[in-house]
Design an enzyme around this catalytic site. Structure first.
Site, PDB file in Angstrom:
ATOM      1  N   HIS A  44       0.827  -1.212   0.000  1.00 44.44           N
ATOM      2  CA  HIS A  44       0.000   0.000   0.000  1.00 44.44           C
ATOM      3  C   HIS A  44       0.863   1.266   0.000  1.00 44.44           C
ATOM      4  O   HIS A  44       0.541   2.240  -0.663  1.00 44.44           O
ATOM      5  CB  HIS A  44      -0.918  -0.030   1.220  1.00 44.44           C
ATOM      6  N   TYR A  47       4.509   0.210  -2.892  1.00 45.44           N
ATOM      7  CA  TYR A  47       4.310  -0.163  -4.304  1.00 45.44           C
ATOM      8  C   TYR A  47       5.340  -1.185  -4.792  1.00 45.44           C
ATOM      9  O   TYR A  47       5.876  -1.062  -5.885  1.00 45.44           O
ATOM     10  CB  TYR A  47       4.346   1.085  -5.201  1.00 45.44           C
ATOM     11  N   LYS A  87      -6.772  13.275  -6.947  1.00 51.91           N
ATOM     12  CA  LYS A  87      -6.255  11.926  -6.745  1.00 51.91           C
ATOM     13  C   LYS A  87      -7.412  10.984  -6.426  1.00 51.91           C
ATOM     14  O   LYS A  87      -8.405  11.388  -5.830  1.00 51.91           O
ATOM     15  CB  LYS A  87      -5.268  11.910  -5.575  1.00 51.91           C
ATOM     16  N   GLU A  89      -8.274   7.077  -4.683  1.00 43.06           N
ATOM     17  CA  GLU A  89      -7.699   6.085  -3.775  1.00 43.06           C
ATOM     18  C   GLU A  89      -8.752   5.031  -3.440  1.00 43.06           C
ATOM     19  O   GLU A  89      -9.938   5.301  -3.431  1.00 43.06           O
ATOM     20  CB  GLU A  89      -7.224   6.783  -2.497  1.00 43.06           C
ATOM     21  N   HIS A  91     -10.522   2.153  -0.892  1.00 41.61           N
ATOM     22  CA  HIS A  91     -10.728   1.704   0.487  1.00 41.61           C
ATOM     23  C   HIS A  91     -11.512   0.404   0.443  1.00 41.61           C
ATOM     24  O   HIS A  91     -12.523   0.237   1.113  1.00 41.61           O
ATOM     25  CB  HIS A  91     -11.420   2.787   1.321  1.00 41.61           C
ATOM     26  N   GLN A 236     -11.010   1.757  10.805  1.00 38.76           N
ATOM     27  CA  GLN A 236     -11.107   2.945  11.643  1.00 38.76           C
ATOM     28  C   GLN A 236     -12.523   3.511  11.615  1.00 38.76           C
ATOM     29  O   GLN A 236     -13.304   3.213  10.727  1.00 38.76           O
ATOM     30  CB  GLN A 236     -10.138   4.024  11.150  1.00 38.76           C
ATOM     31  N   ASP A 264      -0.735  14.496   5.370  1.00 36.85           N
ATOM     32  CA  ASP A 264      -1.847  13.808   6.025  1.00 36.85           C
ATOM     33  C   ASP A 264      -1.359  12.542   6.702  1.00 36.85           C
ATOM     34  O   ASP A 264      -0.297  12.011   6.365  1.00 36.85           O
ATOM     35  CB  ASP A 264      -2.909  13.446   4.991  1.00 36.85           C
ATOM     36  N   GLN A 310      -8.131   8.281  12.481  1.00 41.88           N
ATOM     37  CA  GLN A 310      -8.435   9.222  11.396  1.00 41.88           C
ATOM     38  C   GLN A 310      -8.319  10.677  11.837  1.00 41.88           C
ATOM     39  O   GLN A 310      -8.122  10.964  13.012  1.00 41.88           O
ATOM     40  CB  GLN A 310      -9.857   8.952  10.904  1.00 41.88           C
ATOM     41  N   GLY A 530      -2.183   8.521  -8.408  1.00 42.40           N
ATOM     42  CA  GLY A 530      -2.915   7.271  -8.428  1.00 42.40           C
ATOM     43  C   GLY A 530      -2.659   6.424  -7.217  1.00 42.40           C
ATOM     44  O   GLY A 530      -1.981   6.828  -6.277  1.00 42.40           O
TER      45      GLY A 530
END
Lengths: 739, 247
Positions: A44, A47, A87, A89, A91, A236, A264, A310, A530
């Protein structure tokens, strides 16, 4: 080896990787250090299996402001001194375990990626895949995910303007939840997530740190799982209210120029955030976990560093600005803590009070091993390709029934049930919203311009031919933009695949990336950001290889925006991109019709003519910019007949076809050939439209005319249906399956 | 004319209201932080939409305790105009400045969609540029917009012309199908008895120009401007709303 195999399994490192760590470190890592490696070297974050392939994507564009991969999201120059940052992403794994919180925190996470660039988030898009709605669990996951996106996204005041949902058995055990966020910022205010200056303070702001989400990056997102219920504690829980406050406070300090860096906390939590920031700045850091505000008692340094709680951000603050930064966060009632400093020597040091609990090289952590994936063409592809669609038996249904079935299929039916649960108006920029056009359009206030935004990807086609499917995903996303009138600027992608350590999956991944890269080159769009989500499989069954392409475009003049609905009776309807409606049966490969009518997923989708696609897109853009089109809608799932029907339904107008009945009428009506757009034009402008098509060497076909509201949708000899009946089927298609 | 736009933690329509009032209507607009206690600079106040305090516990339940709400109450008592939109409406009900309550939508889902509103009372300070029975097209965006009040309160609201908007179909008929959230009697917006406080769930600031899909929202802000300007120049007194408006 003194480390237990179970310990390595927990953080998804292999014994070989452990050996590499020992060798490079010159000693055994202690448990905290091993935890850092597990996170930073997870698929994750690191890569490992995809980095080489991602290098194939074109990254060149004069509009690019920051080289792709360097920062949290891609940034594109959109004129007037402004940057668009975006972007996508995944989940997926958290959403499979706990759909509401999994999807909600997916939204929260991608928003913080955009925020970390110093940009105000202005739009969300999501791309979802689930198993068939006939199954209770699929309905539970689908409804939970939509509720989670709604609950989180609505609370933070960012409009959710576009998206897609697709249902197939292939996603039964592994739903896909991809979230895209778009932000906007003055170029001069763009932030970097880098810690460059020794002595600058590392300040953690936002939520207190708890035990939630430990091993999210390494455990949940970087391998397959079989007994998902057990992993619930790894998901979370989101607090969208705090996220909204973080957005305002972080933008306030960023705009005031008080920060050196902004990062972040996402996958891997604090460990990823500080290591990546230090690596970008070529520096080291010292962090004292004792300074980190906790919400749980007795947390170990290991847990604090790996927690994925978070709504937290990391600020790199010059000491002289600390008081002003504190003032802003206190105004917003957001907890903050100075927990470390940037150091000149390039090492990652973690303290617990006075005691050092980790000390390793930042570079070592940041350099995850890169693997050459071993590929092997899946044997099943030969079988699938050998299927001769030309020898299909006679259609088992009438054209009329097939069209109604398609319109009612949850993959084609209106997604209003979904998007009416998302606020798509807030911030009052949405000038083309969900259900109105092929892409969303967001007005850039104070200018005549708008940003176009869409997401696309057809896993079923990629399953049959990952190269062609990958190319089609890029082509369709860009085609959607030009239908709305926006010139494609850049794309972001989320690659959702199975276990890349299996050669058959690696083959799909490689072919798909190659197809996407080729389409990007020919269409002239760079990939600016990405995410890769691998290990989407259960008991050896991977999902369809599913690249999701998010595309960003620029509309030069808001007066020239284009909807997908027919606008008025008497308008002429044309098909751009093909000299006739005829298609060979090969174009039924991977179509919705073939699966619905024949229960068949087979065949080889014919290669995409990328040159034609490029000319078609330029042509369509020109037509919209000259104000010659009354509507434009691309042919995708369901083919030509569905595109026509949707334009009629949305415009509440009839249609009368004038094209001759094809020999293989089902291929003509429902075949899914790319590079085709259905447009309507005023009769008086027809000559001009034809001239633009000829200039662009784009073939076209006269399809018929728009007829008044009271008339039927008519394709002589094949379909004669009241538009109201089609509309009812299309509008209720999704909801009827949820009762 | 100067609008004060209150910002609670979690408010998100503040920017949209500011834009509509200042950039579209050409009036003065200022943000008012929720800890402010002095509202004297403002000719009228807006409590915008959003999720103040995350709407945790209950929509508006925490925001009503913000320092600014004491000032809002005094402002209302002094006859000042207050428009509560969406979360603002919820806060005004929680604060007791408007009767009734807004509960979870009856279908339990969030709803973002365009609705039609019938103007039930065109004599209010918020609708004086509308015609009685006029149908406005205004979007909603909420999860807790189901208006509830007991029977006696409803009777009073109707009798005194305090129901300003009801959800209707495009031709102006009040039908169950036009009701997006289960509100009693299709109620979308009400005033207090004095008529100087309006709470409404739909978002007029989202439809002040054609580019955004419609401009009917302007009528509400223009009515406020017209009323407040008239009052300031002494042309008309703060007229109590006409009673017995069609309902």
């Amino acid at each position: 080896m003194p480390v237990a195999r179970e310990t390595l399994e927990e953080i998804a490192l292999t014994p070989e990787e452990y050996e590499v760590i020992v060798e490079r470190l010159g000693r055994e890592p202690n448990p905290v250090e091993l935890g850092l490696f597990g996170t930073l070297w997870s698929e994750h974050c690191g890569y490992k299996h995809s980095r080489k392939l991602l290098g194939l994507f074109p990254k060149e564009s004069p509009a690019l402001l920051i080289p792709p991969g360097e920062e949290n999201a891609g940034a594109v120059d959109i004129g007037d001194g402004l940057a668009a940052v975006f972007k996508i992403e995944s989940h997926n794994h958290p959403s499979a375990v706990e759909p509401y919180q999994g999807a909600a925190t997916g939204v929260g996470g991608i928003v913080r990626d955009i925020l970390a660039m110093g940009a105000r988030p202005i739009a969300l898009v999501n791309s979802l895949r689930f198993g068939p709605l006939s199954e209770t669990r699929s309905r539970y996951l689908f409804q939970g995910v939509v509720a989670g996106i709604s609950g989180y996204g609505n609370c933070i005041g960012i409009p959710d303007v576009a998206g897609e949902v697709f249902f197939s058995q292939a996603y039964r055990d592994n739903p896909l939840v991809n979230a895209l966020c778009l932000g906007i910022a003055p170029i001069k205010n763009l932030m970097r997530a880098a810690a460059r200056t020794p002595g600058h303070l590392l300040v953690l702001v936002g939520a207190a740190t708890g035990r939630d989400g430990i091993h999210g990056a390494s455990g949940l997102a970087s391998r397959t799982f079989e007994e998902d219920q057990e992993r619930r504690p790894a998901v979370q829980v989101g607090n969208p209210f705090l996220e909204k406050l973080l957005i305002e406070a972080c933008l306030e300090v960023a705009r005031a120029g008080l920060l050196e860096g902004l990062q972040d906390l996402g996958a891997g939590g604090l460990s990823t955030a500080v290591v990546e920031s230090a690596a970008r700045g070529g520096r080291g850091f010292v962090v004292d976990v004792a300074q980190v505000p906790r919400r749980d008692e007795g947390m170990t340094p290991y847990e604090v560093m790996l927690s994925e709680s978070q709504e937290r951000m990391l600020l790199v603050v010059p000491p002289e600005n600390l008081e002003r930064v504190k003032g802003v966060f206190e105004k917003w009632d957001i907890p903050w803590a100075v927990m470390g400093t940037v150091t000149p020597e390039e090492s990652a040091r973690v303290l617990d009070g006075g005691q050092e609990v980790a000390n390793v090289s930042v570079a070592l952590l940041a350099q995850a091993p890169v693997y050459e994936v071993r590929t092997k063409k899946p044997a099943v592809l030969e079988e699938l390709h050998a299927y001769d669609l030309g020898r299909l038996p006679e259609p088992p249904v009438s054209a009329e029934n097939a069209l109604l079935q398609l319109l009612g299929s949850p993959n084609i039916a209106s997604k209003e049930w979904v998007y009416r649960q998302y606020d798509h108006h807030v911030q009052t920029n949405t000038i083309l919203g969900p259900g109105q056009g092929d892409a969303a359009l967001l007005w850039i206030k104070g200018t005549r311009r708008a940003l176009g935004l869409t997401a696309d990807g057809n896993g079923r086609l990629c399953y049959l031919d990952p190269y062609t499917g990958g190319a089609m995903a890029v082509a369709e996303a860009c085609r959607n933009l030009v239908c709305a009138g926006a010139h494609p600027l850049a794309i972001t992608d989320c690659l959702n695949f199975g276990d890349p350590e299996r050669p058959e999956v690696a083959y799909q991944l490689e072919q798909c990336v190659r197809g996407m890269a080729e389409a990007c080159r020919v269409l002239g769009v760079p990939v600016v950001s990405g995410n890769v989500s691998l290990y989407n499989e259960t008991r050896g069954q991977p999902v369809y290889p599913t690249p999701v392409v998010g595309a960003l475009g620029l509309l030069e003049d808001i007066a020239h925006r284009c909807q997908s609905a027919f606008q008025g009776a008497g308008d002429i309807v044309l098909l751009l991109g093909a000299p006739s409606v005829e298609l060979s049966a090969a174009y039924l490969a991977g179509s919705e019709y073939l699966e619905l009518a024949y229960s068949l997923v087979a065949g080889r989708p014919p290669a995409l003519d990328l040159e034609l696609e490029a000319w078609l897109q330029r042509c369509c853009l020109r037509l919209v910019q000259r104000g010659l089109l009354r509507s434009a809608h691309d042919c995708s799932e369901g083919g030509l007949a569905v595109a026509l029907a949707e334009s009629a339904i949305q415009g509440n107008l009839g249609f009368m076809a004038s094209f001759p009945k094809a020999a293989r009428w089902d291929a003509a009506l429902f075949g899914e050939r790319s590079a085709r757009i259905v447009v309507s034009v005023e009769p008086a402008r027809l000559k001009e439209v034809e001239a633009v098509c000829q200039e662009h060497r784009v073939p076209f076909t006269l399809l018929g005319a728009v007829t008044p509201a009271s008339t039927n949708f008519l394709i002589p000899g094949l379909v004669d249906l009241p538009v109201a009946v089609m509309a009812e089927t299309w509008r209720r298609g999704l909801e009827r399956l949820l009762r | 004319m100067r609008f004060g736009i209150v910002v609670f933690p979690g408010t998100w329509s503040d920017g949209d209201c500011h834009y509509a009032v200042r950039d579209v209507l050409g009036q003065d607009a200022s943000y008012v932080w929720h800890k402010e206690r002095d509202l004297s600079p403002y000719d009228c106040m807006i409590l915008p939409g959003g999720f103040s305090y995350g709407d945790y516990l209950r929509a508006g339940a925490i925001a009503r305790f913000s320092p600014v709400m004491g000032a809002v109450e005094a402002y209302v008592q002094a006859g000042g105009l207050v428009l509560g939109i969406c979360n603002g409406f919820q806060i005004l009900c929680e604060a007791g400045l408007l009767p009734g309550a807004l509960t979870r939508n009856h279908h339990l889902q969030y709803r973002c969609q365009w609705t039609h509103l019938r103007v039930e009372n065109a004599d209010s300070p918020f609708t004086n540029t509308c015609t009685p029975g006029q149908v406005l097209r205004v979007p909603i965006s909420h999860g807790e917009g189901c208006y509830y009040a007991d029977a006696a309160t409803l009777r009073e609201l109707n009798a005194r012309g305090q129901v300003i908007f009801r959800y209707c179909d495009p031709s102006g008929d009040i039908t169950p199908g036009a009701n997006p959230n289960g509100s009693l009697e299709n109620i979308a917006g009400i005033t207090n008895t004095r008529g100087n406080v309006l709470g409404m769930m739909p978002h007029p600031e989202r439809c002040c120009e054609g580019l955004l899909g419609g401009a009917d929202g302007r009528l509400i802000f223009e009515s406020m401007v017209s009323f407040a300007t008239g009052r300031r120049t002494g042309l008309s007194a703060a007229a109590p709303p006409r009673s017995g408006a069609r309902s």
